[in-house]
Design a protein around this motif. Structure first.
Motif, PDB file in Angstrom:
ATOM      1  N   ALA A 106       0.833  -1.207   0.000  1.00  0.00           N
ATOM      2  CA  ALA A 106       0.000   0.000   0.000  1.00  0.00           C
ATOM      3  C   ALA A 106       0.864   1.252   0.000  1.00  0.00           C
ATOM      4  O   ALA A 106       1.792   1.387   0.793  1.00  0.00           O
ATOM      5  CB  ALA A 106      -0.927  -0.002   1.210  1.00  0.00           C
ATOM      6  N   PHE A 109      -4.244   5.790  -0.596  1.00  0.00           N
ATOM      7  CA  PHE A 109      -5.598   5.326  -0.310  1.00  0.00           C
ATOM      8  C   PHE A 109      -6.609   6.300  -0.870  1.00  0.00           C
ATOM      9  O   PHE A 109      -6.306   7.461  -1.133  1.00  0.00           O
ATOM     10  CB  PHE A 109      -5.808   5.128   1.200  1.00  0.00           C
ATOM     11  CG  PHE A 109      -5.707   6.391   2.014  1.00  0.00           C
ATOM     12  CD1 PHE A 109      -6.844   7.133   2.315  1.00  0.00           C
ATOM     13  CD2 PHE A 109      -4.484   6.829   2.495  1.00  0.00           C
ATOM     14  CE1 PHE A 109      -6.750   8.291   3.066  1.00  0.00           C
ATOM     15  CE2 PHE A 109      -4.385   7.982   3.248  1.00  0.00           C
ATOM     16  CZ  PHE A 109      -5.516   8.720   3.538  1.00  0.00           C
ATOM     17  N   GLN A 117     -10.137   2.285   0.167  1.00  0.00           N
ATOM     18  CA  GLN A 117      -9.308   1.386  -0.625  1.00  0.00           C
ATOM     19  C   GLN A 117      -7.847   1.729  -0.384  1.00  0.00           C
ATOM     20  O   GLN A 117      -7.448   2.888  -0.550  1.00  0.00           O
ATOM     21  CB  GLN A 117      -9.627   1.490  -2.115  1.00  0.00           C
ATOM     22  CG  GLN A 117     -10.954   0.917  -2.484  1.00  0.00           C
ATOM     23  CD  GLN A 117     -11.131   0.793  -3.988  1.00  0.00           C
ATOM     24  OE1 GLN A 117     -10.261   1.142  -4.779  1.00  0.00           O
ATOM     25  NE2 GLN A 117     -12.275   0.271  -4.392  1.00  0.00           N
ATOM     26  N   ARG A 119      -4.278   1.263  -1.892  1.00  0.00           N
ATOM     27  CA  ARG A 119      -3.838   1.023  -3.264  1.00  0.00           C
ATOM     28  C   ARG A 119      -2.318   0.968  -3.351  1.00  0.00           C
ATOM     29  O   ARG A 119      -1.624   1.598  -2.573  1.00  0.00           O
ATOM     30  CB  ARG A 119      -4.363   2.125  -4.176  1.00  0.00           C
ATOM     31  CG  ARG A 119      -5.878   2.157  -4.246  1.00  0.00           C
ATOM     32  CD  ARG A 119      -6.354   3.334  -5.085  1.00  0.00           C
ATOM     33  NE  ARG A 119      -7.782   3.313  -5.261  1.00  0.00           N
ATOM     34  CZ  ARG A 119      -8.400   2.728  -6.285  1.00  0.00           C
ATOM     35  NH1 ARG A 119      -7.716   2.130  -7.223  1.00  0.00           N
ATOM     36  NH2 ARG A 119      -9.712   2.756  -6.375  1.00  0.00           N
ATOM     37  N   ASP A 124      -3.815   0.016  -8.115  1.00  0.00           N
ATOM     38  CA  ASP A 124      -4.664  -1.153  -7.925  1.00  0.00           C
ATOM     39  C   ASP A 124      -4.969  -1.358  -6.450  1.00  0.00           C
ATOM     40  O   ASP A 124      -4.070  -1.227  -5.598  1.00  0.00           O
ATOM     41  CB  ASP A 124      -3.962  -2.408  -8.473  1.00  0.00           C
ATOM     42  CG  ASP A 124      -3.740  -2.336  -9.976  1.00  0.00           C
ATOM     43  OD1 ASP A 124      -4.614  -1.778 -10.685  1.00  0.00           O
ATOM     44  OD2 ASP A 124      -2.700  -2.823 -10.448  1.00  0.00           O
ATOM     45  N   PRO A 125      -6.208  -1.702  -6.099  1.00  0.00           N
ATOM     46  CA  PRO A 125      -6.538  -1.920  -4.689  1.00  0.00           C
ATOM     47  C   PRO A 125      -5.869  -3.186  -4.156  1.00  0.00           C
ATOM     48  O   PRO A 125      -5.913  -4.236  -4.795  1.00  0.00           O
ATOM     49  CB  PRO A 125      -8.065  -2.041  -4.683  1.00  0.00           C
ATOM     50  CG  PRO A 125      -8.476  -2.275  -6.081  1.00  0.00           C
ATOM     51  CD  PRO A 125      -7.369  -1.819  -6.976  1.00  0.00           C
ATOM     52  N   VAL A 128      -9.703  -3.588   0.514  1.00  0.00           N
ATOM     53  CA  VAL A 128     -10.911  -2.767   0.483  1.00  0.00           C
ATOM     54  C   VAL A 128     -11.600  -2.923   1.838  1.00  0.00           C
ATOM     55  O   VAL A 128     -11.776  -4.041   2.323  1.00  0.00           O
ATOM     56  CB  VAL A 128     -11.859  -3.192  -0.664  1.00  0.00           C
ATOM     57  CG1 VAL A 128     -13.134  -2.350  -0.647  1.00  0.00           C
ATOM     58  CG2 VAL A 128     -11.150  -3.110  -2.011  1.00  0.00           C
TER      59      VAL A 128
END
Length: 133
Positions: A106, A109, A117, A119, A124-125, A128
């Protein structure tokens, strides 16, 4: 009156650079809906709590994890994650591994309504979450 408007504009500009944690966006209780693409788990047993001080505690139903991430605007870096070390029954052990990988990946977000989410650099997530009521 002009002085009051000027002070209001300065305050708005200062808040524009603040993190979502500071404005209450990410602060609060969340539950995981998807972790690393996995959705086949009891999301009711999961939680991610973000304190006003930007400390995070979380669980997927087995071990407790904590982190003090760096949050700046929409960027997030979880850094080291501390966790208890209980042996988790399947599939929780694998899910915790996915969560560790998701947190490491991550980098930013988004919050839309009650959905958060996390990301990766590609947008890309990797996880979630939905706000707990």
């Amino acid at each position: 009156m002009r002085k009051l408007i000027f002070v209001g504009i300065l305050a708005a500009l200062a808040l524009g650079g603040a993190s979502h944690a500071a404005d209450g966006g990410i602060v609060g209780s969340w539950r995981f809906e998807s972790i690393g693409g996995a959705q086949d788990f009891d999301s009711g047993k999961t939680s991610l709590e973000v304190s006003p001080e930007e400390n995070i505690s979380m669980t997927i139903g087995c071990n407790r994890m904590t982190s003090i991430p760096a949050i700046e605007g929409d960027n997030i870096d979880f850094g080291p994650v501390a966790a208890t070390r209980k042996a988790c029954p399947p599939p929780l052990g694998e899910l915790e591994q996915r969560l560790q990988e998701a947190l490491a990946a991550a980098s930013n977000f988004t919050i839309e309504g009650d959905t958060l989410q996390l990301r990766d650099d590609s947008g890309d997530p990797v996880a979630v979450l939905v706000r707990s009521k």
